[in-house]
Design an enzyme around this catalytic site. Sequence first.
Site, PDB file in Angstrom:
ATOM      1  N   HIS A  24       0.884  -1.318  -0.078  1.00 20.96           N
ATOM      2  CA  HIS A  24       0.275  -0.020   0.430  1.00 20.96           C
ATOM      3  C   HIS A  24       1.251   0.942  -0.157  1.00 20.96           C
ATOM      4  O   HIS A  24       1.479   1.177   0.007  1.00 20.96           O
ATOM      5  CB  HIS A  24      -1.071   0.013   1.401  1.00 20.96           C
ATOM      6  N   GLU A  51      -7.215  -4.758   0.237  1.00 21.90           N
ATOM      7  CA  GLU A  51      -7.886  -5.763  -0.416  1.00 21.90           C
ATOM      8  C   GLU A  51      -8.377  -6.702  -0.900  1.00 21.90           C
ATOM      9  O   GLU A  51      -9.565  -7.897  -1.032  1.00 21.90           O
ATOM     10  CB  GLU A  51      -7.720  -5.288  -2.188  1.00 21.90           C
TER      11      GLU A  51
END
Length: 343
Positions: free
Chosen positions: A230, A282
């Site tokens: 991320h 996710e």
Amino acid sequence: MSTQEFSPGLAGVVAFETEIAEPDRDGGQLRYRGVDIEELVGHVPFEQVWGLLVDESLHPGLPAAYCELEVRSGSYMADLQSMLAILAGRWKLGQLIDIDDEQAKEDLRRLSAAALSIVAQSARGADKPPVPEATVMEGETAAKAIDTYWICTAEHGLNASTFTARIVASTGADCGAALASAVGALSGPLHGGAPARVLPMLDAVAESGDAERWVADALARKERIMGFGHRVYRAEDPRSRLLKRTAKELGSPRVEVAEALEQAAHEAIAKKNPDHSYTNVEFWSAIVLDVAEIPPTLAPAMFACSRTAGWSAHILEQKRLGVLVRPSARYVGPGARDLQSIG
């Protein structure tokens, strides 16, 4: 940074100051208006989290509402985007430059509630009876899965779709235009689309029976392992931590293979890029949505439902700022030349 400096994609450029959300890069935490999401999940429903982000209060929050789906394009995201634009026109929503904050909140509340109903009907299909309220699934397990997912993904600072919503809001357009534009930005696979690609990956790992070998082969083929790394967090994504816990609590049959892949990929990726070796929101979102029997293709639309909270809060914040967003571009094309020189 001076106006002459160039940052591709505006990476690292601070465009706004916000009071809405605080992703803690080093501490592995995410706070909505100062409240850690750890305190929200399991204690406050998504509807009230919407209120926290938009109204700065848990009440009245987001109401349940039914809104007839009139557009069936074959794409959940296209249905949602087009219906938000249609509703803005039908409801004769005022432009942000012409209405006060309270009216803007009410417009955003109506549109957000409608969005949940629209996605529910789009998912249900044209041959099924109408969904009576703004819910996608029934049952305690599905409800907990969806609520946790929506709370974890309700807001996360200045990402592509949120930036898009703020740009449109900065022009003084109505709330429907701003939300519809955000849905368009979210429809791209590089922003919010990874959960749809995680389950097939888990199926492939389960079939192989060897997570380490599968990861090694995937990296050798230079394939991207979805759901890892991320741009914000140096280590663990706090949303991933909460979703993983929820997947276990709800008894997902995919937890074992997911953990095997998580460990194998973490170790392999860390050798080259330690900051991007942890799972992001996710990865475990896919498993939690699977518990609720949400098909992978519906994941982006489910993300859009949750993100109506963050988008709405940023649209209001941009309205109050009252500044048109207009970054500069540096020209790098050919110099002055005659038309005749072009073949």
